[in-house]
Design an enzyme around this catalytic site. Structure first.
Site, PDB file in Angstrom:
ATOM      1  N   LYS A   1      60.186  46.201  32.319  1.00 33.43           N
ATOM      2  CA  LYS A   1      61.301  45.411  32.827  1.00 33.43           C
ATOM      3  C   LYS A   1      60.724  44.403  33.722  1.00 33.43           C
ATOM      4  CE  LYS A   1      65.125  47.798  31.485  1.00 33.43           C
ATOM      5  NZ  LYS A   1      66.071  47.164  30.451  1.00 33.43           N
TER       6      LYS A   1
ATOM      7  N   ASN B   1      41.468  41.748  48.636  1.00 27.20           N
ATOM      8  CA  ASN B   1      41.337  41.272  47.273  1.00 27.20           C
ATOM      9  C   ASN B   1      42.941  40.777  46.680  1.00 27.20           C
ATOM     10  OD1 ASN B   1      39.060  41.940  46.158  1.00 27.20           O
ATOM     11  ND2 ASN B   1      39.778  43.764  45.110  1.00 27.20           N
ATOM     12  N   GLU B   2      43.667  41.346  47.054  1.00 31.23           N
ATOM     13  CA  GLU B   2      45.054  40.749  46.653  1.00 31.23           C
ATOM     14  C   GLU B   2      46.296  41.649  47.144  1.00 31.23           C
ATOM     15  OE1 GLU B   2      44.227  44.066  44.584  1.00 31.23           O
ATOM     16  OE2 GLU B   2      43.296  42.413  43.588  1.00 31.23           O
TER      17      GLU B   2
ATOM     18  N   ASP C   1      33.530  49.368  44.571  1.00 26.93           N
ATOM     19  CA  ASP C   1      34.354  48.335  45.450  1.00 26.93           C
ATOM     20  C   ASP C   1      35.482  49.052  45.845  1.00 26.93           C
ATOM     21  OD1 ASP C   1      33.082  46.096  44.538  1.00 26.93           O
ATOM     22  OD2 ASP C   1      33.763  46.379  42.519  1.00 26.93           O
TER      23      ASP C   1
ATOM     24  N   ALA D   1      43.112  39.459  39.568  1.00 27.60           N
ATOM     25  CA  ALA D   1      43.689  38.094  39.370  1.00 27.60           C
ATOM     26  C   ALA D   1      42.699  37.703  38.139  1.00 27.60           C
ATOM     27  CB  ALA D   1      43.328  37.210  40.572  1.00 27.60           C
ATOM     28  N   MET D   2      41.652  37.996  38.022  1.00 24.01           N
ATOM     29  CA  MET D   2      40.733  37.475  36.946  1.00 24.01           C
ATOM     30  C   MET D   2      41.246  38.197  35.551  1.00 24.01           C
ATOM     31  SD  MET D   2      36.806  38.390  35.941  1.00 24.01           S
ATOM     32  CE  MET D   2      37.031  40.073  35.648  1.00 24.01           C
TER      33      MET D   2
ATOM     34  N   THR E   1      37.968  37.625  41.355  1.00 22.35           N
ATOM     35  CA  THR E   1      36.935  38.523  40.549  1.00 22.35           C
ATOM     36  C   THR E   1      37.723  39.757  40.104  1.00 22.35           C
ATOM     37  OG1 THR E   1      35.742  38.890  42.237  1.00 22.35           O
ATOM     38  CG2 THR E   1      34.789  37.059  40.954  1.00 22.35           C
TER      39      THR E   1
ATOM     40  N   ARG F   1      60.109  34.378  35.115  1.00 20.86           N
ATOM     41  CA  ARG F   1      60.065  35.763  35.005  1.00 20.86           C
ATOM     42  C   ARG F   1      58.891  36.617  34.627  1.00 20.86           C
ATOM     43  NH1 ARG F   1      64.813  38.415  31.994  1.00 20.86           N
ATOM     44  NH2 ARG F   1      64.576  36.809  30.208  1.00 20.86           N
TER      45      ARG F   1
ATOM     46  N   ASP G   1      56.358  40.509  34.655  1.00 22.91           N
ATOM     47  CA  ASP G   1      55.931  41.893  35.036  1.00 22.91           C
ATOM     48  C   ASP G   1      55.575  41.865  36.497  1.00 22.91           C
ATOM     49  OD1 ASP G   1      56.254  42.389  32.375  1.00 22.91           O
ATOM     50  OD2 ASP G   1      54.292  43.234  32.276  1.00 22.91           O
TER      51      ASP G   1
HETATM   52  N1  LIG Z   1      43.697  45.133  35.193  1.00 22.61           N
HETATM   53  C1  LIG Z   1      42.957  44.869  36.455  1.00 22.61           C
HETATM   54  O1  LIG Z   1      41.748  44.335  36.522  1.00 22.61           O
HETATM   55  C2  LIG Z   1      43.206  45.802  37.679  1.00 22.61           C
HETATM   56  C3  LIG Z   1      44.523  46.701  37.493  1.00 22.61           C
HETATM   57  C4  LIG Z   1      44.512  47.315  38.896  1.00 22.61           C
HETATM   58  C5  LIG Z   1      43.667  47.081  40.104  1.00 22.61           C
HETATM   59  N2  LIG Z   1      42.701  46.292  40.005  1.00 22.61           N
HETATM   60  C6  LIG Z   1      41.722  46.058  41.222  1.00 22.61           C
HETATM   61  O2  LIG Z   1      41.268  47.156  41.639  1.00 22.61           O
HETATM   62  C7  LIG Z   1      41.235  47.034  43.111  1.00 22.61           C
HETATM   63  C8  LIG Z   1      41.292  48.313  43.770  1.00 22.61           C
HETATM   64  O3  LIG Z   1      39.865  48.985  43.436  1.00 22.61           O
HETATM   65  P1  LIG Z   1      39.731  50.414  43.069  1.00 22.61           P
HETATM   66  O4  LIG Z   1      38.212  50.644  42.818  1.00 22.61           O
HETATM   67  O5  LIG Z   1      40.421  51.343  44.261  1.00 22.61           O
HETATM   68  O6  LIG Z   1      40.609  50.542  41.872  1.00 22.61           O
HETATM   69  P2  LIG Z   1      39.951  51.000  40.301  1.00 22.61           P
HETATM   70  O7  LIG Z   1      39.421  52.328  40.421  1.00 22.61           O
HETATM   71  O8  LIG Z   1      41.407  50.926  39.370  1.00 22.61           O
HETATM   72  O9  LIG Z   1      38.964  49.890  39.948  1.00 22.61           O
HETATM   73  C9  LIG Z   1      39.340  48.647  39.814  1.00 22.61           C
HETATM   74  C10 LIG Z   1      37.985  47.492  39.400  1.00 22.61           C
HETATM   75  O10 LIG Z   1      38.260  46.490  39.751  1.00 22.61           O
HETATM   76  C11 LIG Z   1      36.806  46.021  40.384  1.00 22.61           C
HETATM   77  N3  LIG Z   1      36.820  45.322  41.490  1.00 22.61           N
HETATM   78  C12 LIG Z   1      37.724  45.462  42.730  1.00 22.61           C
HETATM   79  N4  LIG Z   1      37.554  44.539  43.346  1.00 22.61           N
HETATM   80  C13 LIG Z   1      36.651  43.524  42.926  1.00 22.61           C
HETATM   81  C14 LIG Z   1      36.155  42.294  43.349  1.00 22.61           C
HETATM   82  N5  LIG Z   1      36.651  41.868  44.474  1.00 22.61           N
HETATM   83  N6  LIG Z   1      35.671  41.635  42.341  1.00 22.61           N
HETATM   84  C15 LIG Z   1      35.223  42.176  41.132  1.00 22.61           C
HETATM   85  N7  LIG Z   1      35.574  43.283  40.849  1.00 22.61           N
HETATM   86  C16 LIG Z   1      36.280  44.038  41.585  1.00 22.61           C
HETATM   87  C17 LIG Z   1      36.054  47.455  40.565  1.00 22.61           C
HETATM   88  O11 LIG Z   1      34.804  47.357  40.485  1.00 22.61           O
HETATM   89  C18 LIG Z   1      36.780  48.232  39.655  1.00 22.61           C
HETATM   90  O12 LIG Z   1      35.938  48.533  38.383  1.00 22.61           O
HETATM   91  C19 LIG Z   1      42.473  46.217  43.496  1.00 22.61           C
HETATM   92  O13 LIG Z   1      42.183  45.379  44.587  1.00 22.61           O
HETATM   93  C20 LIG Z   1      42.611  45.159  42.129  1.00 22.61           C
HETATM   94  O14 LIG Z   1      41.810  44.063  42.186  1.00 22.61           O
HETATM   95  C21 LIG Z   1      42.295  45.629  38.903  1.00 22.61           C
HETATM   96  N1  LIG Z   2      35.919  58.044  51.331  1.00 23.53           N
HETATM   97  C1  LIG Z   2      36.848  58.035  50.223  1.00 23.53           C
HETATM   98  N2  LIG Z   2      38.088  58.447  50.528  1.00 23.53           N
HETATM   99  C2  LIG Z   2      38.982  58.677  49.605  1.00 23.53           C
HETATM  100  N3  LIG Z   2      38.855  57.847  48.541  1.00 23.53           N
HETATM  101  C3  LIG Z   2      37.971  57.253  48.114  1.00 23.53           C
HETATM  102  C4  LIG Z   2      36.860  57.033  49.163  1.00 23.53           C
HETATM  103  N4  LIG Z   2      35.906  56.242  48.533  1.00 23.53           N
HETATM  104  C5  LIG Z   2      36.500  55.902  47.398  1.00 23.53           C
HETATM  105  N5  LIG Z   2      37.613  56.402  47.245  1.00 23.53           N
HETATM  106  C6  LIG Z   2      38.368  56.199  45.922  1.00 23.53           C
HETATM  107  O1  LIG Z   2      37.769  56.701  44.781  1.00 23.53           O
HETATM  108  C7  LIG Z   2      37.932  55.742  43.867  1.00 23.53           C
HETATM  109  C8  LIG Z   2      36.270  55.632  43.258  1.00 23.53           C
HETATM  110  O2  LIG Z   2      35.570  55.131  43.984  1.00 23.53           O
HETATM  111  P1  LIG Z   2      35.076  53.717  43.890  1.00 23.53           P
HETATM  112  O3  LIG Z   2      36.147  52.492  43.457  1.00 23.53           O
HETATM  113  O4  LIG Z   2      34.124  53.388  44.829  1.00 23.53           O
HETATM  114  O5  LIG Z   2      34.126  53.852  42.481  1.00 23.53           O
HETATM  115  P2  LIG Z   2      34.210  53.350  41.190  1.00 23.53           P
HETATM  116  O6  LIG Z   2      35.793  52.879  40.589  1.00 23.53           O
HETATM  117  O7  LIG Z   2      33.505  54.236  40.274  1.00 23.53           O
HETATM  118  O8  LIG Z   2      33.410  51.807  41.282  1.00 23.53           O
HETATM  119  P3  LIG Z   2      33.796  50.476  41.076  1.00 23.53           P
HETATM  120  O9  LIG Z   2      35.071  50.008  42.019  1.00 23.53           O
HETATM  121  O10 LIG Z   2      32.687  49.489  41.709  1.00 23.53           O
HETATM  122  O11 LIG Z   2      34.145  50.238  39.502  1.00 23.53           O
HETATM  123  C9  LIG Z   2      38.725  54.655  44.368  1.00 23.53           C
HETATM  124  O12 LIG Z   2      39.782  54.713  43.792  1.00 23.53           O
HETATM  125  C10 LIG Z   2      38.778  54.849  45.685  1.00 23.53           C
HETATM  126  O13 LIG Z   2      39.494  54.145  46.399  1.00 23.53           O
END
Ligand SMILES: NC(=O)c1ccc[n+]([C@@H]2O[C@H](COP(=O)([O-])OP(=O)(O)OC[C@H]3O[C@@H](n4cnc5c(N)ncnc54)[C@H](O)[C@@H]3O)[C@@H](O)[C@H]2O)c1
Ligand SMILES: Nc1ncnc2c1ncn2[C@@H]1O[C@H](COP(=O)(O)OP(=O)(O)OP(=O)(O)O)[C@@H](O)[C@H]1O
Length: 270
Positions: A142, A131-132, A63, A175-176, A172, A159, A161
């Protein structure tokens, strides 16, 4: 058709797999170009997602890779993710589905538009999120104080975090985890989910995207605004953030996956 291929770059196996996808696309008659960062990682030259004239973007990763691809586009280009992540909720294609999907795509594309939100601070455009947007305390443990203003009415003050302002697509994700509802992506609205609110009765709000939504940060403590897990704006006391529906929704190539089945299959066993 010209496809821009972007891979997650932190895993050599995924990069090697992206190279296989490139060969497959070429064999199917696509013109293929690599995204700059991906090209760099493969020791080649590529094209920026902000400037490419590609007709589709193929994101290989999870994602995070799909979110990053959408965020880097200056004009929204139809995108499809090939899942090489942990969850891959936004990366619709699994390995075995890839050849048939791209072979059939030449006959015509079905598109799935996903609302994004646009964030403004005192008239300045801060960016868009698929996403958000999260406004979160910069000092762990704090609390911040927020006021939510809808159509000029101060609806709630609390108030917490932090506060998540999510799209239906983001319902999903973070926010979930914050206790928000799963929202049908066809719904056109904003989802507000407080993070660890310090009150008995705080509830997530779902608000129609036609409303005028503002968030005022009342506390003097430092806060950060993060869009789709990236970007880092520091917000001061009294900062007022306006949230609008973006004029440029993300455009996904529709792989025919049912949203509610995905929720069942990918989110129930996390
Ligand atoms: N506590 C939490 O659930 C939490 C905390 C920080 C960030 N996030 C999410 O991580 C996103 C950034 O993704 P990342 O991969 O760079 O960070 P990341 O590597 O911290 O992974 C976040 C997780 O959220 C899942 N996710 C992201 N977008 C989703 C979606 N639309 N529906 C279902 N699952 C989703 C990813 O598959 C991954 O497992 C943010 O937009 C935020 O929504 C979630
Ligand atoms: N082409 C890219 N260049 C720089 N950073 C990247 C690139 N692709 C992915 N990333 C960063 O690498 C991290 C891991 O990638 P990604 O979220 O695709 O995998 P994951 O966390 O294993 O999968 P998921 O999000 O489905 O759980 C993320 O923080 C993402 O933003």
């Amino acid at each position: 058709m010209k496809a821009l291929l972007m891979s997650r770059i932190d895993t050599p196996e995924v990069l090697a797999y992206a190279d296989e996808i490139r060969r497959l696309l070429l064999s199917l008659g696509y013109t293929v170009t690599l995204e700059e960062g991906t090209a760099d990682a493969l020791g080649e030259t590529g094209e920026s997602l902000g400037e490419t004239d590609a007709g589709i973007v193929v994101a290989v990763g999870g994602d995070g890779t799909v979110l990053l691809a959408v965020q880097m586009m200056t004009r929204q280009i139809p995108v499809i993710g090939i899942n090489r992540g942990h969850v891959g909720f936004l990366a619709d294609l699994e390995d075995r589905e890839v050849p048939a999907f791209f072979a059939n795509l030449r006959e015509g594309m079905r598109l799935d538009r996903r609302m994004r939100i646009s964030l403004f601070h005192e008239g300045e455009h801060l960016g868009e999120a698929l996403n958000e947007a999260v406004i979160v305390t910069a000092r762990p443990a704090k609390m911040l104080r927020f006021t939510i203003i809808i159509d000029g009415i101060e609806v709630e003050e609390f108030r917490a975090d932090g506060l998540i302002i999510a799209t239906p697509t983001g319902s999903t994700a973070y926010a979930m985890s914050g206790g928000g509802p799963i929202v049908d992506p066809k719904f056109d609205g904003f989802l507000l989910v407080p993070l660890a609110p310090y009150m008995l009765s705080s509830r997530p709000h779902l608000i129609d995207s036609g409303r005028n939504l503002k968030i005022r940060l009342e506390s003097t403590k430092p806060a950060q605004l993060v869009l789709d897990g990236r970007g880092d704006f520091t917000l001061g006391s009294g900062a007022e953030i306006s949230v609008r529906r973006s004029d440029a929704p993300a455009i996904f190539l529709d792989a025919g996956k049912n949203f509610f089945l995905k929720v069942r299959e990918k989110l129930h066993n996390l």
